[in-house]
Design a protein around this motif. Structure first.
Motif, mmCIF file in Angstrom:
data_model
loop_
_atom_site.group_PDB
_atom_site.id
_atom_site.type_symbol
_atom_site.label_atom_id
_atom_site.label_comp_id
_atom_site.label_asym_id
_atom_site.label_seq_id
_atom_site.Cartn_x
_atom_site.Cartn_y
_atom_site.Cartn_z
ATOM 1 N N UNK A 122 0.637 -1.355 0.068
ATOM 2 C CA UNK A 122 -0.018 -0.008 0.022
ATOM 3 C C UNK A 122 0.873 1.177 0.144
ATOM 4 N N UNK A 123 1.167 1.720 -1.152
ATOM 5 C CA UNK A 123 2.146 2.774 -1.398
ATOM 6 C C UNK A 123 1.344 4.209 -1.809
ATOM 7 N N UNK A 124 0.196 4.048 -2.642
ATOM 8 C CA UNK A 124 -0.513 5.130 -3.192
ATOM 9 C C UNK A 124 -1.857 5.236 -2.474
ATOM 10 N N UNK A 125 -2.309 6.650 -2.567
ATOM 11 C CA UNK A 125 -3.807 6.834 -2.007
ATOM 12 C C UNK A 125 -4.702 5.904 -2.405
ATOM 13 N N UNK A 126 -5.484 5.389 -1.792
ATOM 14 C CA UNK A 126 -6.360 4.316 -1.711
ATOM 15 C C UNK A 126 -7.708 5.040 -2.604
ATOM 16 N N UNK A 127 -8.115 4.207 -3.526
ATOM 17 C CA UNK A 127 -9.638 4.610 -4.177
ATOM 18 C C UNK A 127 -10.222 3.184 -4.807
ATOM 19 N N UNK A 128 -11.602 3.407 -5.189
ATOM 20 C CA UNK A 128 -12.454 2.203 -5.569
ATOM 21 C C UNK A 128 -13.230 2.948 -6.749
ATOM 22 N N UNK A 129 -13.638 2.058 -7.469
ATOM 23 C CA UNK A 129 -14.535 2.436 -8.736
ATOM 24 C C UNK A 129 -15.855 3.100 -7.845
ATOM 25 N N UNK A 130 -16.275 2.847 -6.835
ATOM 26 C CA UNK A 130 -17.538 3.230 -6.363
ATOM 27 C C UNK A 130 -17.306 4.953 -6.331
ATOM 28 N N UNK A 131 -16.191 5.354 -6.218
ATOM 29 C CA UNK A 131 -16.044 6.958 -6.186
ATOM 30 C C UNK A 131 -16.090 7.544 -7.686
ATOM 31 N N UNK A 132 -15.371 6.494 -8.416
ATOM 32 C CA UNK A 132 -15.284 7.131 -9.828
ATOM 33 C C UNK A 132 -16.901 7.063 -10.365
ATOM 34 N N UNK A 133 -17.594 5.981 -10.118
ATOM 35 C CA UNK A 133 -19.164 5.860 -10.622
ATOM 36 C C UNK A 133 -19.975 6.614 -9.702
ATOM 37 N N UNK A 134 -19.586 7.446 -8.556
ATOM 38 C CA UNK A 134 -20.704 7.976 -7.695
ATOM 39 C C UNK A 134 -21.591 8.789 -8.324
ATOM 40 N N UNK A 135 -21.074 9.357 -9.421
ATOM 41 C CA UNK A 135 -22.237 10.354 -9.954
ATOM 42 C C UNK A 135 -23.551 9.743 -10.352
ATOM 43 N N UNK A 136 -23.431 8.568 -11.036
ATOM 44 C CA UNK A 136 -24.357 7.797 -11.564
ATOM 45 C C UNK A 136 -25.004 6.798 -10.700
ATOM 46 N N UNK A 137 -24.757 6.734 -9.729
ATOM 47 C CA UNK A 137 -25.106 5.937 -8.644
ATOM 48 C C UNK A 137 -26.099 6.506 -7.622
ATOM 49 N N UNK A 138 -27.555 5.608 -7.650
ATOM 50 C CA UNK A 138 -28.519 6.476 -6.898
ATOM 51 C C UNK A 138 -28.244 6.485 -5.050
ATOM 52 N N UNK A 139 -27.689 5.263 -4.788
ATOM 53 C CA UNK A 139 -27.370 4.891 -3.316
ATOM 54 C C UNK A 139 -26.163 4.008 -3.284
ATOM 55 N N UNK A 140 -25.511 4.272 -2.269
ATOM 56 C CA UNK A 140 -24.304 3.667 -1.697
ATOM 57 C C UNK A 140 -24.630 2.814 -0.633
ATOM 58 N N UNK A 141 -24.447 1.764 -0.462
ATOM 59 C CA UNK A 141 -24.743 0.998 0.743
ATOM 60 C C UNK A 141 -23.520 0.889 1.764
ATOM 61 N N UNK A 142 -23.459 1.206 2.864
ATOM 62 C CA UNK A 142 -22.432 1.043 3.667
ATOM 63 C C UNK A 142 -22.229 -0.120 4.456
ATOM 64 N N UNK A 143 -21.193 -0.809 4.329
ATOM 65 C CA UNK A 143 -21.009 -2.230 5.080
ATOM 66 C C UNK A 143 -21.213 -2.653 6.439
ATOM 67 N N UNK A 144 -20.874 -0.990 7.188
ATOM 68 C CA UNK A 144 -21.017 -0.819 8.633
ATOM 69 C C UNK A 144 -22.333 -0.896 8.804
ATOM 70 N N UNK A 145 -23.360 -0.506 8.103
ATOM 71 C CA UNK A 145 -24.598 -0.345 8.389
ATOM 72 C C UNK A 145 -25.387 -1.138 7.189
ATOM 73 N N UNK A 146 -24.977 -2.440 6.746
ATOM 74 C CA UNK A 146 -25.686 -2.793 5.651
ATOM 75 C C UNK A 146 -26.928 -3.399 5.888
ATOM 76 N N UNK A 147 -27.518 -3.778 6.896
ATOM 77 C CA UNK A 147 -28.827 -4.252 6.991
ATOM 78 C C UNK A 147 -29.777 -3.097 6.818
ATOM 79 N N UNK A 148 -29.581 -2.088 7.444
ATOM 80 C CA UNK A 148 -30.517 -0.926 7.380
ATOM 81 C C UNK A 148 -30.472 -0.372 6.096
ATOM 82 N N UNK A 149 -29.244 -0.062 5.392
ATOM 83 C CA UNK A 149 -29.140 0.614 4.201
ATOM 84 C C UNK A 149 -29.641 -0.317 3.058
ATOM 85 N N UNK A 150 -29.429 -1.590 3.117
ATOM 86 C CA UNK A 150 -30.362 -2.449 2.151
ATOM 87 C C UNK A 150 -31.599 -2.239 2.113
#
Length: 255
Positions: A122-150
Motif C-alpha cells: 500500500x503505497x499510493x492513496x486508496x480509491x475504488x470505482x464506487x468513487x469514480x461511478x458515484x455520480x451515476x449511482x443512486x445509493x451507496x450501501x455502507x458495509x457498517x450499516x448494511x442491514x439498514x441501508x439494504x
C-alpha cells in the motif's frame, strides 16, 4: 445483478457484503446476473439500453482500514483455497487477479505480518470505482450499516423487505477488531494511503489513534491518480477480463 421487473441494477464492489446482497436479490427480489461479478457501473452503461440506464442503481462501500485487514486475512490464510484451487486460478486470470496471486506468494514466503503487508503493498492513496461511478449511482450501501441501508434501498425501489439480510462469506479469523492490527508504523502509512478516501466518504480514524491530520500532498496525489485510474477502469480493465467464464467441472464430467 439486474431486475427488469423492479427496474434496478446492483453493482458488486468487492469486500462490501456484495455476496450477501447478490444472493438476497436473486432469491427474494427477482434479480438475475448481468455481465460478470464485480463489473463496474461503467461496464453496465457501456452495453445498457437507454431505458436500463434509468434503472435505480446502487452499490456498496466499506471503511478501507477494515478492507485492508480483511484482504490480508484472505491472502495470508488462502481462504477457500482462493489462490491455489486450479479452477479459481483458471477463471481469475485478469491483471488484478494475477497481482493478487503475486501478493499471496510474497506474503506466504515471508509469513508477513499485517504491518509488513501494508508497508510493502500500500503505497499510493486508496480509491475504488464506487468513487469514480458515484455520480451515476443512486445509493451507496455502507458495509457498517448494511442491514439498514439494504432495507432502505429496497424501499426506494418500491419493495418491502422480506427478511433481514442473511450473512454470507463471513471472513474466518476475524475475531479481533481491525483496529488491533494497526501498529504505530502501520498507522502512519494508513493515514497517508487511506486518509483522502476516508475524508471523502465521511469515515473517521479510530479515536485511539488520537488527532490525525491527512497530508495535503496525499489528497493532491489521489486526485491526480484518479484521472489515470479512471482511464484504466474505463478502457483497459474491461478488455482485460475474460468474456466467458469456464464452468467448474462436476464429479460426473471430471472423468
Amino acid at each position: 445483478m439486474i431486475s427488469h421487473e423492479h427496474r434496478y441494477v446492483y453493482i458488486e464492489v468487492p469486500r462490501t457484503g456484495s455476496s450477501a446482497v447478490r444472493r438476497e436479490l436473486r432469491e427474494m427480489y427477482g434479480a438475475e446476473p448481468i455481465l460478470r461479478k464485480h463489473a463496474t457501473y461503467r461496464d453496465f452503461l457501456r452495453q445498457a439500453t437507454d431505458d436500463e440506464k434509468t434503472y435505480f442503481a446502487f452499490s456498496g462501500i466499506r471503511n478501507p482500514l477494515d478492507v485492508a485487514v480483511t484482504r490480508y486475512i484472505h491472502i495470508k490464510d488462502n481462504v477457500k483455497d482462493h489462490f491455489t484451487d486450479p479452477w479459481s486460478v483458471q477463471v481469475r486470470n485478469s491483471l488484478a487477479s494475477r497481482i493478487e496471486r503475486r501478493i499471496y506468494s510474497w506474503t506466504k514466503q515471508r509469513n508477513a505480518t499485517f504491518e509488513q503487508f501494508l508497508m510493502h503493498w500500500y503505497l499510493l492513496p486508496y480509491d475504488t470505482w464506487t468513487s469514480l461511478d458515484h455520480e451515476g449511482i443512486d445509493m451507496v450501501l455502507r458495509f457498517e450499516n448494511l442491514q439498514e441501508d439494504f432495507a432502505q434501498a429496497l424501499r426506494r425501489i418500491g419493495l418491502d423487505p422480506v427478511r433481514p439480510l442473511p450473512a454470507v462469506n463471513v471472513t474466518p479469523g476475524r475475531e479481533r477488531s481491525y483496529v488491533s492490527y494497526y501498529t504505530p508504523e502501520a498507522i502512519k502509512r494508513a493515514v497517508w494511503v487511506f486518509g483522502p478516501y476516508l475524508e471523502q466518504w465521511g469515515y473517521r480514524f479510530p479515536e485511539s489513534w488520537g488527532p490525525v491530520r491527512v497530508p495535503a500532498w496525499s489528497k493532491v496525489l489521489m486526485r491526480i491518480i484518479r484521472v489515470y485510474r479512471a482511464i484504466y477502469w474505463k478502457y483497459f480493465r474491461f478488455a482485460d477480463y475474460v468474456a466467458r467464464r469456464p464452468q467448474r467441472p462436476t464429479a460426473s464430467s471430471a472423468g
